[in-house]
Design a protein around this motif. Structure first.
Motif, mmCIF file in Angstrom:
data_model
loop_
_atom_site.group_PDB
_atom_site.id
_atom_site.type_symbol
_atom_site.label_atom_id
_atom_site.label_comp_id
_atom_site.label_asym_id
_atom_site.label_seq_id
_atom_site.Cartn_x
_atom_site.Cartn_y
_atom_site.Cartn_z
ATOM 1 N N ASP A 5 0.812 -1.227 0.000
ATOM 2 C CA ASP A 5 0.000 0.000 0.000
ATOM 3 C C ASP A 5 0.850 1.283 0.000
ATOM 4 N N ASP A 9 -1.162 -2.273 -4.366
ATOM 5 C CA ASP A 9 -1.561 -0.875 -4.198
ATOM 6 C C ASP A 9 -0.326 0.037 -4.263
ATOM 7 N N HIS A 33 -4.576 -1.226 5.678
ATOM 8 C CA HIS A 33 -3.601 -0.238 6.151
ATOM 9 C C HIS A 33 -3.491 -0.246 7.677
HETATM 10 FE FE LIG Z 1 -4.527 0.230 -0.167
#
Ligand SMILES: [Fe+2]
Length: 258
Positions: free
Chosen positions: A7, A35, A168
């Motif tokens: 992420d 991501d 996250h």
């Molecule tokens: Fe994400």
């Protein structure tokens, strides 16, 4: 010894900080849980670094959104995907452009490592989101209390250790079911023989556990170490706010880590 990052969300300040820390520790192998893009201001730069520095990467829902189509995104996230796609499409250097698009288009949904420490062979799975829906199922810490059946069913799909990102929010799920924050573990989870775990490694470029520092893990001697690092948030925020098509909320949330 290897590191796992996830992420990044086009946040180059956070990514370079994390990669610098990994290098300082002498870790040569880096895996990425996807991501890479979405939300942030530097998709090209982040893609280039991930291509260069990681051994492999799996597909995240924001990578999917940019390459294919956003599904179940809110307006701000959807706009960020379309903006990112335009940035990648308008790259003038053909080779660079193709390299980034091929990378996104070839990301697998899942990766598996088989290693043999001692006598037993051990399987470690890597997905962006969850073992049963690899790119878009959220596994929240609260699920342990509000939806224990969901967590048990997820564990049926886990061989031994499964690394995830997506929410996250870093921490360790056990099949009781149970959830432990990194702080409750002294930031170290020892991989135990026969104990299944789903390990969320948190987010490099957009932490959401009310701690705004970049998050990643490294694995050394069968121990998962959770790391948090301060980075130049101000610069990332300013860049986001200077781009009309990126919602200012994407900047504000970096500050508050939510
Ligand atoms: Fe994400």
């Amino acid at each position: 010894m290897f590191a796992v990052i996830s992420d990044i969300h086009s946040n180059i300040e956070a990514l370079t900080t994390v990669l610098g820390d990994i290098e300082k520790r002498g870790i040569k192998t880096i895996y990425c849980l996807g991501d890479v893009v979405g939300y942030g201001p530097n998709p090209k730069e982040c893609l280039d670094l991930i291509i260069e520095k990681t051994k492999w990467c799996v597909l995240g829902n924001h990578d999917y959104a940019v390459f294919y189509e956003p599904t179940n995104f809110n307006y701000g996230a959807e706009q960020a995907s379309f903006w990112c796609r335009e940035v990648l499409e308008t790259e003038e250097e053909k080779e660079q452009r193709n390299r980034r698009w091929s990378f996104l288009g070839e990301l697998p949904m899942r990766r598996t490592l088989n290693s043999k420490p001692g006598t037993k062979s051990v399987t470690i799975d890597f997905v962006h989101a969850s073992p049963r829906r690899p790119i878009n199922e959220y596994i929240f810490p609260d699920d342990v209390y509000t939806n224990p059946l969901k967590v048990r069913l997820l564990f049926e799909r886990v061989n031994y250790i499964c690394f995830v990102g997506h929410t996250h929010m870093p921490g360790v799920f056990l099949d009781e079911p149970d959830f432990y924050l990194p702080a409750e573990l002294g930031n170290v989870y020892p991989i135990v023989d026969g104990e299944k775990a789903i390990i969320n490694i948190g987010s490099v470029g957009q932490p959401r556990d009310k701690d705004n520092r970049a998050s990643y893990v490294y694995i050394d001697d069968n121990k998962v170490h959770f790391v948090r690092l301060e980075y130049d948030i101000e610069t990332t925020m300013k860049k986001i706010m200077a781009i009309d098509r990126l919602d200012d909320f994407h900047a504000e949330r970096l500050q508050s880590g939510r």
